[in-house]
Design a protein around this motif. Sequence first.
Motif, PDB file in Angstrom:
ATOM      1  N   HIS A  14      78.935 -33.849 -51.738  1.00  0.00           N
ATOM      2  CA  HIS A  14      78.166 -33.649 -52.965  1.00  0.00           C
ATOM      3  C   HIS A  14      76.924 -32.778 -52.744  1.00  0.00           C
ATOM      4  CE1 HIS A  14      80.766 -36.567 -54.883  1.00  0.00           C
ATOM      5  NE2 HIS A  14      80.535 -37.379 -53.873  1.00  0.00           N
ATOM      6  N   PHE A  15      76.937 -31.968 -51.699  1.00  0.00           N
ATOM      7  CA  PHE A  15      75.839 -31.052 -51.392  1.00  0.00           C
ATOM      8  C   PHE A  15      74.496 -31.778 -51.323  1.00  0.00           C
ATOM      9  CE2 PHE A  15      79.272 -28.695 -53.369  1.00  0.00           C
ATOM     10  CZ  PHE A  15      79.536 -27.768 -52.378  1.00  0.00           C
ATOM     11  N   GLU A  16      74.540 -33.000 -50.839  1.00  0.00           N
ATOM     12  CA  GLU A  16      73.336 -33.829 -50.716  1.00  0.00           C
ATOM     13  C   GLU A  16      72.577 -33.478 -49.442  1.00  0.00           C
ATOM     14  OE1 GLU A  16      72.083 -36.169 -52.717  1.00  0.00           O
ATOM     15  OE2 GLU A  16      73.701 -36.338 -54.173  1.00  0.00           O
ATOM     16  N   GLU A  17      71.294 -33.788 -49.441  1.00  0.00           N
ATOM     17  CA  GLU A  17      70.445 -33.581 -48.276  1.00  0.00           C
ATOM     18  C   GLU A  17      69.731 -34.887 -47.936  1.00  0.00           C
ATOM     19  OE1 GLU A  17      68.256 -29.576 -48.315  1.00  0.00           O
ATOM     20  OE2 GLU A  17      68.398 -30.187 -50.415  1.00  0.00           O
ATOM     21  N   ARG A  18      69.484 -35.067 -46.660  1.00  0.00           N
ATOM     22  CA  ARG A  18      68.681 -36.203 -46.207  1.00  0.00           C
ATOM     23  C   ARG A  18      67.613 -35.651 -45.271  1.00  0.00           C
ATOM     24  NH1 ARG A  18      71.729 -41.405 -44.789  1.00  0.00           N
ATOM     25  NH2 ARG A  18      71.607 -41.568 -47.036  1.00  0.00           N
ATOM     26  N   HIS A  19      66.368 -35.649 -45.732  1.00  0.00           N
ATOM     27  CA  HIS A  19      65.234 -35.143 -44.957  1.00  0.00           C
ATOM     28  C   HIS A  19      64.590 -36.282 -44.176  1.00  0.00           C
ATOM     29  CE1 HIS A  19      65.092 -31.243 -47.032  1.00  0.00           C
ATOM     30  NE2 HIS A  19      65.534 -31.941 -48.067  1.00  0.00           N
TER      31      HIS A  19
END
Length: 179
Positions: free
Chosen positions: A103-108
């Motif tokens: 889902h084109f998610e990011e986790r910073h």
Amino acid sequence: LPVGFELSFGLPLDAAHDRASVAEPVTLEEGITLRGAVDLVEQSGGRLRATDHKTGAYPTWPGGLIAGGKSLQPVLYARALEVLYPDKVIAGGRLYYCTSRGHFEERHVPLSREARDAVSVVAAAVRESIGAGFLPALPEDGACERCDYRSVCGPSETRRVARKQRRGTAPIRRLRKLP
């Protein structure tokens, strides 16, 4: 701004890796020696960030610094950048789930005092387990059912692990309590 691609450390140097790659592994002050490759190094305002691209599904477990040991790459890769670029400020690390499956998610994960403390807990857990000569398989409840490596362990891993003694698992249990 992308400034590095496939920045490797401790791997054979070849044309597939960034020209700033080094043949030697990176050793963190906690005593952890790392070999690997940061998929993408980005710079913004003089600060660097390590990005690891993921092609799998976005995880259902909550984020955090290391997610109880499930997500070490953002912090460890950021720490590796500190060793490789001692004159730069390292902002942190990021997991980027770069497909529709993720889902084109990011986790910073910012490289904060808490993140550094988490690396210390990881290092201590590994040292303690190795020192005791006990590196147990200790999957969380339900982890085997959603694991991509289930075919390696086989369908009976959950039952096999349930029969093992819990003595000596304190380092892993401490690690799993971290955000």
